[in-house]
Design a protein around this motif. Structure first.
Motif, PDB file in Angstrom:
ATOM      1  N   SER A   1      57.845 -41.060  57.961  1.00  7.75           N
ATOM      2  CA  SER A   1      57.120 -41.246  56.703  1.00  7.75           C
ATOM      3  C   SER A   1      58.135 -41.394  55.580  1.00  7.75           C
ATOM      4  CB  SER A   1      56.228 -40.028  56.439  1.00  7.75           C
ATOM      5  OG  SER A   1      55.836 -39.964  55.083  1.00  7.75           O
ATOM      6  N   LEU A   2      57.946 -42.444  54.792  1.00  8.73           N
ATOM      7  CA  LEU A   2      58.848 -42.714  53.666  1.00  8.73           C
ATOM      8  C   LEU A   2      57.991 -42.859  52.416  1.00  8.73           C
ATOM      9  CD1 LEU A   2      61.898 -43.597  52.949  1.00  8.73           C
ATOM     10  CD2 LEU A   2      61.001 -45.925  53.041  1.00  8.73           C
ATOM     11  N   ARG A   3      58.321 -42.094  51.392  1.00  6.54           N
ATOM     12  CA  ARG A   3      57.536 -42.187  50.153  1.00  6.54           C
ATOM     13  C   ARG A   3      58.458 -42.414  48.964  1.00  6.54           C
ATOM     14  NH1 ARG A   3      52.222 -40.674  50.925  1.00  6.54           N
ATOM     15  NH2 ARG A   3      51.790 -40.160  48.756  1.00  6.54           N
ATOM     16  N   LEU A   4      58.001 -43.245  48.054  1.00  7.99           N
ATOM     17  CA  LEU A   4      58.761 -43.535  46.835  1.00  7.99           C
ATOM     18  C   LEU A   4      57.923 -43.129  45.631  1.00  7.99           C
ATOM     19  CD1 LEU A   4      59.865 -45.676  49.029  1.00  7.99           C
ATOM     20  CD2 LEU A   4      60.771 -46.876  47.048  1.00  7.99           C
ATOM     21  N   TYR A   5      58.563 -42.456  44.696  1.00  5.43           N
ATOM     22  CA  TYR A   5      57.905 -42.022  43.470  1.00  5.43           C
ATOM     23  C   TYR A   5      58.671 -42.600  42.290  1.00  5.43           C
ATOM     24  CZ  TYR A   5      55.624 -38.641  46.522  1.00  5.43           C
ATOM     25  OH  TYR A   5      54.904 -38.057  47.540  1.00  5.43           O
ATOM     26  N   TYR A   6      57.947 -43.314  41.444  1.00  3.91           N
ATOM     27  CA  TYR A   6      58.578 -44.012  40.322  1.00  3.91           C
ATOM     28  C   TYR A   6      58.486 -43.149  39.071  1.00  3.91           C
ATOM     29  CZ  TYR A   6      58.439 -47.775  43.643  1.00  3.91           C
ATOM     30  OH  TYR A   6      58.618 -48.529  44.779  1.00  3.91           O
ATOM     31  N   LEU A   7      59.632 -42.659  38.636  1.00  5.31           N
ATOM     32  CA  LEU A   7      59.662 -41.722  37.512  1.00  5.31           C
ATOM     33  C   LEU A   7      60.116 -42.364  36.201  1.00  5.31           C
ATOM     34  CD1 LEU A   7      60.681 -39.144  39.983  1.00  5.31           C
ATOM     35  CD2 LEU A   7      59.319 -38.334  38.082  1.00  5.31           C
ATOM     36  N   GLY A   8      60.299 -43.672  36.193  1.00  2.00           N
ATOM     37  CA  GLY A   8      60.610 -44.384  34.950  1.00  2.00           C
ATOM     38  C   GLY A   8      62.009 -44.123  34.438  1.00  2.00           C
ATOM     39  N   ASN A   9      62.216 -44.478  33.171  1.00  3.66           N
ATOM     40  CA  ASN A   9      63.547 -44.329  32.579  1.00  3.66           C
ATOM     41  C   ASN A   9      63.736 -42.988  31.875  1.00  3.66           C
ATOM     42  OD1 ASN A   9      64.647 -46.904  33.322  1.00  3.66           O
ATOM     43  ND2 ASN A   9      63.266 -47.825  31.819  1.00  3.66           N
ATOM     44  N   LYS A  10      62.621 -42.416  31.439  1.00  2.00           N
ATOM     45  CA  LYS A  10      62.736 -41.126  30.724  1.00  2.00           C
ATOM     46  C   LYS A  10      62.443 -39.996  31.694  1.00  2.00           C
ATOM     47  CE  LYS A  10      61.488 -43.143  26.300  1.00  2.00           C
ATOM     48  NZ  LYS A  10      60.430 -43.308  25.292  1.00  2.00           N
ATOM     49  N   TYR A  11      63.310 -39.852  32.650  1.00  3.04           N
ATOM     50  CA  TYR A  11      63.045 -38.926  33.750  1.00  3.04           C
ATOM     51  C   TYR A  11      63.668 -37.551  33.539  1.00  3.04           C
ATOM     52  CZ  TYR A  11      67.628 -40.846  34.803  1.00  3.04           C
ATOM     53  OH  TYR A  11      68.922 -41.272  34.698  1.00  3.04           O
ATOM     54  N   GLN A  12      64.541 -37.442  32.521  1.00  2.00           N
ATOM     55  CA  GLN A  12      65.296 -36.186  32.379  1.00  2.00           C
ATOM     56  C   GLN A  12      64.390 -34.962  32.231  1.00  2.00           C
ATOM     57  OE1 GLN A  12      66.162 -39.006  30.953  1.00  2.00           O
ATOM     58  NE2 GLN A  12      68.351 -39.349  31.258  1.00  2.00           N
ATOM     59  N   THR A  13      63.256 -35.140  31.568  1.00  2.00           N
ATOM     60  CA  THR A  13      62.372 -33.996  31.342  1.00  2.00           C
ATOM     61  C   THR A  13      61.328 -33.852  32.444  1.00  2.00           C
ATOM     62  OG1 THR A  13      60.916 -35.404  30.034  1.00  2.00           O
ATOM     63  CG2 THR A  13      62.586 -34.149  28.827  1.00  2.00           C
ATOM     64  N   LYS A  14      61.390 -34.725  33.440  1.00  2.00           N
ATOM     65  CA  LYS A  14      60.352 -34.724  34.475  1.00  2.00           C
ATOM     66  C   LYS A  14      60.781 -34.026  35.759  1.00  2.00           C
ATOM     67  CE  LYS A  14      58.453 -39.110  32.813  1.00  2.00           C
ATOM     68  NZ  LYS A  14      58.391 -40.555  33.099  1.00  2.00           N
ATOM     69  N   VAL A  15      61.962 -33.441  35.736  1.00  2.00           N
ATOM     70  CA  VAL A  15      62.490 -32.825  36.948  1.00  2.00           C
ATOM     71  C   VAL A  15      62.861 -31.370  36.652  1.00  2.00           C
ATOM     72  CG1 VAL A  15      64.193 -33.018  38.795  1.00  2.00           C
ATOM     73  CG2 VAL A  15      63.520 -35.074  37.527  1.00  2.00           C
ATOM     74  N   GLU A  16      62.497 -30.492  37.550  1.00  2.00           N
ATOM     75  CA  GLU A  16      62.854 -29.086  37.402  1.00  2.00           C
ATOM     76  C   GLU A  16      63.368 -28.587  38.749  1.00  2.00           C
ATOM     77  OE1 GLU A  16      60.902 -25.331  34.971  1.00  2.00           O
ATOM     78  OE2 GLU A  16      59.628 -26.945  35.679  1.00  2.00           O
ATOM     79  N   HIS A  17      64.370 -27.719  38.680  1.00  2.00           N
ATOM     80  CA  HIS A  17      65.007 -27.280  39.917  1.00  2.00           C
ATOM     81  C   HIS A  17      65.124 -25.762  39.973  1.00  2.00           C
ATOM     82  CE1 HIS A  17      67.751 -27.380  43.315  1.00  2.00           C
ATOM     83  NE2 HIS A  17      68.374 -26.392  42.700  1.00  2.00           N
ATOM     84  N   PHE A  18      64.926 -25.223  41.174  1.00  2.00           N
ATOM     85  CA  PHE A  18      65.133 -23.791  41.418  1.00  2.00           C
ATOM     86  C   PHE A  18      65.936 -23.611  42.706  1.00  2.00           C
ATOM     87  CE2 PHE A  18      61.111 -24.387  39.223  1.00  2.00           C
ATOM     88  CZ  PHE A  18      61.268 -23.572  38.121  1.00  2.00           C
ATOM     89  N   GLY A  19      66.733 -22.572  42.745  1.00  2.00           N
ATOM     90  CA  GLY A  19      67.506 -22.284  43.963  1.00  2.00           C
ATOM     91  C   GLY A  19      68.823 -23.022  43.973  1.00  2.00           C
ATOM     92  N   VAL A  20      69.353 -23.226  45.175  1.00  3.70           N
ATOM     93  CA  VAL A  20      70.665 -23.856  45.297  1.00  3.70           C
ATOM     94  C   VAL A  20      70.572 -25.340  44.962  1.00  3.70           C
ATOM     95  CG1 VAL A  20      71.630 -22.249  46.964  1.00  3.70           C
ATOM     96  CG2 VAL A  20      70.327 -24.207  47.788  1.00  3.70           C
ATOM     97  N   ASP A  21      71.643 -25.866  44.404  1.00  7.43           N
ATOM     98  CA  ASP A  21      71.717 -27.278  44.036  1.00  7.43           C
ATOM     99  C   ASP A  21      72.823 -27.917  44.866  1.00  7.43           C
ATOM    100  OD1 ASP A  21      71.547 -29.720  42.883  1.00  7.43           O
ATOM    101  OD2 ASP A  21      71.927 -29.051  40.837  1.00  7.43           O
ATOM    102  N   ARG A  22      72.430 -28.894  45.671  1.00  9.57           N
ATOM    103  CA  ARG A  22      73.441 -29.486  46.556  1.00  9.57           C
ATOM    104  C   ARG A  22      74.026 -30.780  46.024  1.00  9.57           C
ATOM    105  NH1 ARG A  22      71.572 -31.060  52.260  1.00  9.57           N
ATOM    106  NH2 ARG A  22      73.297 -32.469  52.068  1.00  9.57           N
ATOM    107  N   GLY A  23      73.523 -31.259  44.901  1.00 10.25           N
ATOM    108  CA  GLY A  23      74.004 -32.562  44.433  1.00 10.25           C
ATOM    109  C   GLY A  23      74.636 -32.503  43.071  1.00 10.25           C
ATOM    110  N   ILE A  24      74.941 -33.692  42.568  1.00 12.34           N
ATOM    111  CA  ILE A  24      75.412 -33.817  41.192  1.00 12.34           C
ATOM    112  C   ILE A  24      74.394 -34.661  40.458  1.00 12.34           C
ATOM    113  CG2 ILE A  24      77.894 -33.608  41.555  1.00 12.34           C
ATOM    114  CD1 ILE A  24      77.746 -36.816  41.494  1.00 12.34           C
ATOM    115  N   GLN A  25      74.384 -34.582  39.137  1.00 13.66           N
ATOM    116  CA  GLN A  25      73.470 -35.423  38.380  1.00 13.66           C
ATOM    117  C   GLN A  25      73.791 -36.883  38.657  1.00 13.66           C
ATOM    118  OE1 GLN A  25      70.772 -34.487  36.701  1.00 13.66           O
ATOM    119  NE2 GLN A  25      71.278 -32.448  37.441  1.00 13.66           N
TER     120      GLN A  25
END
Lengths: 96, 96
Positions: free
Chosen positions: B65-89
């Motif tokens: 299963s592959l899903r794509l979600y289009y978050l547009g250009n103003k995505y900075q305020t649309k993402v929230e994270h908890f716990g460990v972070d494995r990536g970079i911005q």
């Protein structure tokens, strides 16, 4: 609004599997499990705050990763799917 | 725009693991792997069309299963994270 919740947990441990089950149970109160650790939830602001608090109580923040993506109310055109579909549309009636 | 890609594949098989590696490789050309099978990609429309075609060639649509979600250009305020972070911005410079 649609909130997409993605949960990265090591399910090779019994404790990890248990946490995933608990996260799934909470998320499924508000929507559907679209992939093994991806949930689409329809919530208002108050429900979202509550759900976040519940999920943060479940996860192990030292090893798990939980991400929330806010897709707003007009989310129908913002999602695309390929391959097998394991869920039902979150805002469609469920016939039991 | 930010496109979130979530990929559900059985990694208990060698073939599934291989497909996940291939999907990761393509997605990482445009962004970062934020969870084991979740990728945040910054693409324009043309790149998005190309990436989708590449991913559809990799996945087994009968089991994955592959899903794509289009978050547009103003995505900075649309993402929230908890716990460990494995990536970079995804839009921050990478210092090697």
């Amino acid at each position: 609004m649609l909130v997409l919740i993605t949960y990265d947990v090591n399910t090779e441990t019994a404790a990890g599997k248990k946490r995933l089950r608990k996260v799934a149970k909470q998320c499924e109160n508000y929507g559907r499990r679209v992939q093994n650790s991806v949930f689409e939830c329809i919530v208002d602001n108050a429900q979202c705050v509550m759900l976040k608090a519940l999920l943060n109580d479940i996860i192990d923040e030292n090893v798990d990763s939980l991400r929330l993506y806010y897709l707003g109310n007009k989310y129908q055109t913002k999602v695309e799917h390929f391959g097998v579909d394991r869920g039902i549309q979150v805002d469609q009636p469920l016939i039991l």
